[in-house]
Motif scaffolding. Structure first.
Motif, PDB file in Angstrom:
ATOM      1  N   ASP A  29     -51.925  -1.278  21.867  1.00  9.98           N
ATOM      2  CA  ASP A  29     -50.666  -0.573  21.620  1.00  9.98           C
ATOM      3  C   ASP A  29     -50.608   0.786  22.304  1.00  9.98           C
ATOM      4  OD1 ASP A  29     -49.755  -2.666  20.093  1.00  9.98           O
ATOM      5  OD2 ASP A  29     -50.373  -1.777  18.184  1.00  9.98           O
ATOM      6  N   GLU A  81     -42.387  -2.672  24.865  1.00 11.59           N
ATOM      7  CA  GLU A  81     -43.442  -2.395  23.898  1.00 11.59           C
ATOM      8  C   GLU A  81     -43.163  -1.097  23.153  1.00 11.59           C
ATOM      9  OE1 GLU A  81     -46.382  -4.103  22.829  1.00 11.59           O
ATOM     10  OE2 GLU A  81     -45.094  -5.637  23.686  1.00 11.59           O
ATOM     11  N   THR A 118     -53.104  -4.693  26.683  1.00  3.28           N
ATOM     12  CA  THR A 118     -53.025  -5.403  25.406  1.00  3.28           C
ATOM     13  C   THR A 118     -53.209  -4.504  24.181  1.00  3.28           C
ATOM     14  OG1 THR A 118     -55.378  -5.962  25.592  1.00  3.28           O
ATOM     15  CG2 THR A 118     -53.799  -7.594  26.400  1.00  3.28           C
ATOM     16  N   ASP A 156     -49.391  -8.694  23.367  1.00  2.00           N
ATOM     17  CA  ASP A 156     -50.418  -8.806  22.331  1.00  2.00           C
ATOM     18  C   ASP A 156     -51.734  -9.338  22.883  1.00  2.00           C
ATOM     19  OD1 ASP A 156     -48.545  -7.942  20.491  1.00  2.00           O
ATOM     20  OD2 ASP A 156     -47.888  -9.971  20.004  1.00  2.00           O
TER      21      ASP A 156
END
Length: 203
Positions: A51, A134, A49, A24
């Motif tokens: 998405d 992720e 950082t 994040d």
């Protein structure tokens, strides 16, 4: 910020992959357990950082014949042949313990293994194959729980396996919850997690 061209120009001799980590924010990535080994070996890691970043790298596939490698994948292959043999011997010695911990977690993880990447942390999550943590938040891939055999908690796990398997189940679930929290993944049952902590804190 750094370009891929700059990264490749600074790669160590014999380095075949461009390593990256997702999170994040920069501060959270900096404290990831999985990054310790790469820091120890002085390997540069790209911090992603946004998405979309990892999906973009998966689409690009490679840069100047260097593949992209997420530091949370289970096949970094950074250990020496001697370290690999030592780890294989430890795995064989602790096979029943690792199998029991896997059974305790049921289908929450694909397997429980001894880690080659951890230094100071007792536990972390990795993923099998190309699906990384992720991406897993979106795709719900299977996780691998890695245990640091050099951490004092591992000796506790070994003792519990011999003398108190019920408590070992609780420890296993707590370690799994701890690994989830470090990855920024929500715990499925925070009430049970909290109760297990309280139970273990009681004399």
């Amino acid at each position: 910020l750094v370009s891929l061209k700059e990264y490749v120009s600074r790669m160590k001799e014999g380095q075949e992959s461009i390593y990256y980590a997702c999170g994040d924010n920069l501060a959270r990535i900096e404290t990831m357990p999985q990054i310790e080994l790469l820091k120890d070996k002085e390997l540069e890691v790209l911090y992603l950082t946004d998405d979309v970043d990892e999906f973009v790298l998966k689409t690009i596939s490679n840069y100047e014949n260097k593949s992209f490698k997420n530091i949370s994948s289970d096949d970094l292959n950074l250990e020496s042949e001697e370290e690999k043999k030592s780890n294989e011997a430890q795995i064989e010695q602790n096979k029943d313990l690792l199998d029991f911990m896997k059974e305790s977690l049921s289908d929450k993880v694909a397997k429980v293994v001894l880690s080659q990447r951890l230094k100071s942390h007792p536990v972390c999550l990795s993923t099998e194959g190309e699906i990384t943590l992720e991406m897993e938040k979106v795709l719900n891939a299977m996780r691998v729980l890695e245990i640091n055999a050099n951490h004092p908690i591992f000796q506790t796990l070994q003792t519990l396996f011999e003398h108190d398997k019920d408590k070992l189940k609780s420890y296993t679930n707590l370690l799994y919850g701890q690994a989830l929290l470090m990855e920024g993944i929500p715990i499925e049952d925070p009430v049970t997690f909290s109760n297990q902590i309280c139970d273990l804190m009681n004399p």
